[in-house]
Design a protein around this motif. Structure first.
Motif, PDB file in Angstrom:
ATOM      1  N   ILE A 322       0.865  -1.193   0.000  1.00  0.00           N
ATOM      2  CA  ILE A 322       0.000   0.000   0.000  1.00  0.00           C
ATOM      3  C   ILE A 322       0.900   1.243   0.000  1.00  0.00           C
ATOM      4  CG2 ILE A 322      -1.822   1.269   1.220  1.00  0.00           C
ATOM      5  CD1 ILE A 322      -2.671  -1.359   2.497  1.00  0.00           C
ATOM      6  N   THR A 323       0.730   2.051  -1.020  1.00  0.00           N
ATOM      7  CA  THR A 323       1.616   3.209  -1.184  1.00  0.00           C
ATOM      8  C   THR A 323       1.384   4.253  -0.082  1.00  0.00           C
ATOM      9  OG1 THR A 323       0.000   4.360  -2.524  1.00  0.00           O
ATOM     10  CG2 THR A 323       1.602   2.985  -3.704  1.00  0.00           C
ATOM     11  N   LYS A 324       2.317   5.172   0.043  1.00  0.00           N
ATOM     12  CA  LYS A 324       2.231   6.276   1.015  1.00  0.00           C
ATOM     13  C   LYS A 324       0.933   7.074   0.778  1.00  0.00           C
ATOM     14  CE  LYS A 324       4.665   8.124   4.297  1.00  0.00           C
ATOM     15  NZ  LYS A 324       4.830   7.278   5.455  1.00  0.00           N
ATOM     16  N   GLU A 325       0.684   7.337  -0.512  1.00  0.00           N
ATOM     17  CA  GLU A 325      -0.506   8.108  -0.898  1.00  0.00           C
ATOM     18  C   GLU A 325      -1.779   7.409  -0.427  1.00  0.00           C
ATOM     19  OE1 GLU A 325       0.102  11.021  -2.162  1.00  0.00           O
ATOM     20  OE2 GLU A 325      -2.066  11.415  -2.168  1.00  0.00           O
ATOM     21  N   LYS A 326      -1.837   6.111  -0.662  1.00  0.00           N
ATOM     22  CA  LYS A 326      -3.024   5.353  -0.293  1.00  0.00           C
ATOM     23  C   LYS A 326      -3.180   5.284   1.224  1.00  0.00           C
ATOM     24  CE  LYS A 326      -4.260   2.871  -4.374  1.00  0.00           C
ATOM     25  NZ  LYS A 326      -4.173   1.661  -5.177  1.00  0.00           N
ATOM     26  N   ARG A 327      -2.071   5.214   1.924  1.00  0.00           N
ATOM     27  CA  ARG A 327      -2.133   5.202   3.392  1.00  0.00           C
ATOM     28  C   ARG A 327      -2.769   6.509   3.889  1.00  0.00           C
ATOM     29  NH1 ARG A 327       3.788   2.593   4.971  1.00  0.00           N
ATOM     30  NH2 ARG A 327       3.629   1.006   3.342  1.00  0.00           N
ATOM     31  N   LYS A 328      -2.364   7.597   3.220  1.00  0.00           N
ATOM     32  CA  LYS A 328      -2.940   8.914   3.575  1.00  0.00           C
ATOM     33  C   LYS A 328      -4.444   8.894   3.347  1.00  0.00           C
ATOM     34  CE  LYS A 328       0.528  12.472   2.918  1.00  0.00           C
ATOM     35  NZ  LYS A 328       1.072  13.381   1.939  1.00  0.00           N
ATOM     36  N   ASN A 329      -4.838   8.281   2.225  1.00  0.00           N
ATOM     37  CA  ASN A 329      -6.276   8.205   1.920  1.00  0.00           C
ATOM     38  C   ASN A 329      -7.025   7.384   2.960  1.00  0.00           C
ATOM     39  OD1 ASN A 329      -5.695   9.672  -0.334  1.00  0.00           O
ATOM     40  ND2 ASN A 329      -5.813   7.945  -1.759  1.00  0.00           N
ATOM     41  N   ILE A 330      -6.381   6.313   3.412  1.00  0.00           N
ATOM     42  CA  ILE A 330      -7.037   5.471   4.435  1.00  0.00           C
ATOM     43  C   ILE A 330      -7.253   6.294   5.706  1.00  0.00           C
ATOM     44  CG2 ILE A 330      -6.803   3.430   5.934  1.00  0.00           C
ATOM     45  CD1 ILE A 330      -5.047   2.151   3.732  1.00  0.00           C
ATOM     46  N   ALA A 331      -6.201   6.978   6.130  1.00  0.00           N
ATOM     47  CA  ALA A 331      -6.290   7.780   7.368  1.00  0.00           C
ATOM     48  C   ALA A 331      -7.378   8.842   7.219  1.00  0.00           C
ATOM     49  CB  ALA A 331      -4.940   8.434   7.668  1.00  0.00           C
ATOM     50  N   PHE A 332      -7.423   9.468   6.035  1.00  0.00           N
ATOM     51  CA  PHE A 332      -8.433  10.511   5.802  1.00  0.00           C
ATOM     52  C   PHE A 332      -9.845   9.926   5.877  1.00  0.00           C
ATOM     53  CE2 PHE A 332     -11.275  12.905   3.031  1.00  0.00           C
ATOM     54  CZ  PHE A 332     -11.140  14.182   3.584  1.00  0.00           C
ATOM     55  N   LEU A 333     -10.026   8.780   5.215  1.00  0.00           N
ATOM     56  CA  LEU A 333     -11.372   8.182   5.170  1.00  0.00           C
ATOM     57  C   LEU A 333     -11.820   7.696   6.557  1.00  0.00           C
ATOM     58  CD1 LEU A 333     -13.526   7.751   3.019  1.00  0.00           C
ATOM     59  CD2 LEU A 333     -12.688   5.433   2.701  1.00  0.00           C
ATOM     60  N   LEU A 334     -10.879   7.248   7.347  1.00  0.00           N
ATOM     61  CA  LEU A 334     -11.237   6.816   8.713  1.00  0.00           C
ATOM     62  C   LEU A 334     -11.786   7.981   9.536  1.00  0.00           C
ATOM     63  CD1 LEU A 334      -8.239   4.450   9.601  1.00  0.00           C
ATOM     64  CD2 LEU A 334     -10.652   3.781   9.502  1.00  0.00           C
ATOM     65  N   LYS A 335     -11.334   9.174   9.206  1.00  0.00           N
ATOM     66  CA  LYS A 335     -11.793  10.373   9.953  1.00  0.00           C
ATOM     67  C   LYS A 335     -12.960  11.070   9.255  1.00  0.00           C
ATOM     68  CE  LYS A 335      -9.763  12.090  13.033  1.00  0.00           C
ATOM     69  NZ  LYS A 335     -10.040  11.853  14.466  1.00  0.00           N
ATOM     70  N   ASN A 336     -13.153  10.759   7.960  1.00  0.00           N
ATOM     71  CA  ASN A 336     -14.152  11.516   7.177  1.00  0.00           C
ATOM     72  C   ASN A 336     -14.904  10.597   6.224  1.00  0.00           C
ATOM     73  OD1 ASN A 336     -13.062  14.471   7.770  1.00  0.00           O
ATOM     74  ND2 ASN A 336     -11.300  13.210   7.226  1.00  0.00           N
ATOM     75  N   TYR A 337     -15.640   9.644   6.742  1.00  0.00           N
ATOM     76  CA  TYR A 337     -16.373   8.694   5.900  1.00  0.00           C
ATOM     77  C   TYR A 337     -17.681   9.350   5.484  1.00  0.00           C
ATOM     78  CZ  TYR A 337     -18.062   4.113   4.331  1.00  0.00           C
ATOM     79  OH  TYR A 337     -18.532   3.056   3.600  1.00  0.00           O
ATOM     80  N   GLU A 338     -17.764   9.706   4.217  1.00  0.00           N
ATOM     81  CA  GLU A 338     -18.886  10.544   3.761  1.00  0.00           C
ATOM     82  C   GLU A 338     -20.167   9.753   3.493  1.00  0.00           C
ATOM     83  OE1 GLU A 338     -17.909  13.336   0.539  1.00  0.00           O
ATOM     84  OE2 GLU A 338     -19.937  12.999  -0.184  1.00  0.00           O
ATOM     85  N   LEU A 339     -21.272  10.319   3.930  1.00  0.00           N
ATOM     86  CA  LEU A 339     -22.592   9.745   3.655  1.00  0.00           C
ATOM     87  C   LEU A 339     -23.454  10.825   3.026  1.00  0.00           C
ATOM     88  CD1 LEU A 339     -23.158   8.151   7.185  1.00  0.00           C
ATOM     89  CD2 LEU A 339     -22.368   6.942   5.144  1.00  0.00           C
ATOM     90  N   GLU A 340     -24.273  10.409   2.056  1.00  0.00           N
ATOM     91  CA  GLU A 340     -25.121  11.406   1.382  1.00  0.00           C
ATOM     92  C   GLU A 340     -26.581  11.225   1.801  1.00  0.00           C
ATOM     93  OE1 GLU A 340     -23.943  12.749  -2.860  1.00  0.00           O
ATOM     94  OE2 GLU A 340     -23.557  10.600  -2.717  1.00  0.00           O
ATOM     95  N   PRO A 341     -27.099  12.162   2.580  1.00  0.00           N
ATOM     96  CA  PRO A 341     -28.497  12.026   3.000  1.00  0.00           C
ATOM     97  C   PRO A 341     -29.450  12.433   1.872  1.00  0.00           C
ATOM     98  CG  PRO A 341     -27.586  14.050   3.868  1.00  0.00           C
ATOM     99  CD  PRO A 341     -26.477  13.384   3.113  1.00  0.00           C
TER     100      PRO A 341
END
Ligand SMILES: Cc1cc2nc3c(=O)[nH]c(=O)nc-3n(C[C@H](O)[C@H](O)[C@H](O)COP(=O)(O)OP(=O)(O)OC[C@H]3O[C@@H](n4cnc5c(N)ncnc54)[C@H](O)[C@@H]3O)c2cc1C
Length: 412
Positions: A322-341
């Motif tokens: 898993i690349t550095k970039e993808k790791r950053k994306n994982i960390a971001f998504l763990l804090k900001n998992y978007e839902l569309e109401p």
């Protein structure tokens, strides 16, 4: 005085008791065959009758009408509610979060207590009687319209509730009465309700999944409009629900939900940078194991597939690739998992109604109409609402007692 109370819910029964205790001739009209149908279903049948907090701590849980109810919750607070029920033979107990319930865990005991109090005070209770309207002449109450006829009263209290769970009798009649005499209504919207999401397929895959120790926040046009504390939520077949979601609904119910974005923070105790460091460390430890193993320590099993899909990651991929970039994306998504109401749940399944009688037209000292003499509004029919925890019933009781305080004690 001859006083009519419209509605045999929490606010109507309390108000009838308090006015009758002062020696007035009080009649309570309830359209159902029995009293307190809504109270019966409160607190999952246990009735969370108040919250053992007062003053500012209580007010923090009021969403709309904070300033308006300030005097009322001082006049009759949660201690007064606890004493009231003790006096009528319904002992209460305090649980987690200062939530107060009857010791018996039976909401029916709260209804019996209120009914007993009314009977002791001499209130005449008329069931199966639907009030059609209020009758006003020259800006003064003259009575009620029942079965097409006017029944004369010196004062009228509207305690008809909001429009949620209409099967309990709360069908918005009070708004109609108020409008007919010139009051304005703040548009009723559901509050303390579940939220439906756009992506039904995703919901179905994780229906029933309950998340603990997460945070929620909502953004409208990049501006944060709601941020929760740490708590619990769950996924339903068409959206999200649970304590955090119910609270959030009360703050987003006037937003254009199609423009709103909701985010889950799965790891509120750790920053994005902190998560990145943890991911680096975990990946080193996992070596050539699969990416799925990395997520197993981070997320509930049923969510992993969806989470990886959003990141474009294959779960069979080796974790250490898993690349550095993808790791950053994982960390971001763990804090900001978007839902569309897409919408809030409907009134049928919402706990309370936000909106109601415009507070600008009501004197908060006595819950009295500024437009019509001797007309009062109490409880949920007003544009007031609060979070879960016993606050809404306390508001019903506090506004009821405040209204009663405008009636002279003729027994003295
Ligand atoms: C599922 C659920 C759970 C809840 N749990 C809690 C809880 O645990 N704690 C808490 O604090 N709050 C809770 N609430 C909110 C709380 O029940 C309400 O805020 C509160 O009952 C409002 O009281 P009210 O007297 O203003 O109105 P209501 O309880 O709605 O009473 C209004 C009454 O007026 C009668 N009526 C209406 N129109 C007429 C008419 N034309 N003629 C005659 N009668 C009429 C109705 O039949 C009804 O009985 C819950 C609500 C729901 C739906």
């Amino acid at each position: 005085m001859k006083v009519a109370i419209i509605g045999g819910g929490a606010s109507g029964m309390m108000c009838a008791t308090m006015i009758a205790r002062k020696g007035h001739n009080v009649t309570l009209f309830e359209k159902n065959e029995k009293l307190g149908k809504k109270i019966y279903i409160t607190g999952k049948g246990r009735c969370n009758v108040t919250n053992a907090t007062v003053g500012d701590t209580f007010l923090k849980n009021v969403v709309n009408g904070k300033k308006f109810v300030m005097g009322a919750i001082t006049r009759f607070n949660s201690n007064d509610t606890i004493n009231f029920f003790n006096e009528v033979g319904v002992p209460l107990k305090i649980e987690r979060g200062n939530r107060v319930f009857p010791e018996s865990d039976k909401s029916s005991d709260i209804i019996s207590g209120l009914e007993k109090a009314m009977r002791w005070a001499g209130v005449e209770i008329k069931l199966n009687l639907e009030v059609q309207n209020i009758s006003v002449e020259n800006g003064k109450i003259v009575g009620l319209i029942i079965n097409g006829k006017t029944e004369k009263f010196d004062a009228v209290v509207v305690a008809t509730g909001g429009v949620t769970y209409p099967a309990t009798g709360s069908t918005g009649d009070g708004y109609k009465f108020a409008k007919s005499v010139g009051h304005s209504i703040i548009e009723p919207v559901p509050a303390l309700c579940a939220v439906r999401l756009k992506n039904n397929n995703e919901c179905k895959q994780i229906e029933g999944l309950s998340l603990k120790n997460v945070k929620l926040y909502a953004k409208l046009d990049d501006k944060i409009v709601y941020q929760s504390d740490v708590g619990e939520m769950l996924f339903t077949s068409n959206g999200i629900s649970g304590p955090l979601v119910l609270s959030m609904s009360s703050y987003i119910n006037r937003c254009d939900l199609t423009k709103l974005k909701i985010y889950i923070d799965f790891k509120p105790g750790i920053s994005e940078d902190g998560l990145l460091t943890r991911l680096d460390r975990d990946i080193v430890n996992l070596k050539a194991k699969q990416t799925s193993s990395l997520f197993e320590g981070l997320l509930p099993r049923s969510l992993i597939q969806l989470f990886a899909k959003r990141l474009g990651l294959k779960l069979t991929e080796k974790a250490n690739q898993i690349t550095k970039e993808k790791r950053k994306n994982i960390a971001f998504l763990l804090k900001n998992y978007e839902l569309e109401p897409i919408s809030l749940e409907n009134f049928e399944s919402s706990v309370v109604t936000a909106g109601g009688i415009n507070l600008k037209e009501i004197n908060p000292k006595y819950m009295k109409s500024k437009l019509v003499d001797n007309l009062y509004f109490v409880g949920e029919v007003l544009d007031i609402d609060a979070l879960t925890g016993g606050f809404n019933l306390q508001l019903a009781f506090s506004t009821a007692v405040t209204c009663a305080s405008d009636f002279k004690d003729i027994k003295e």
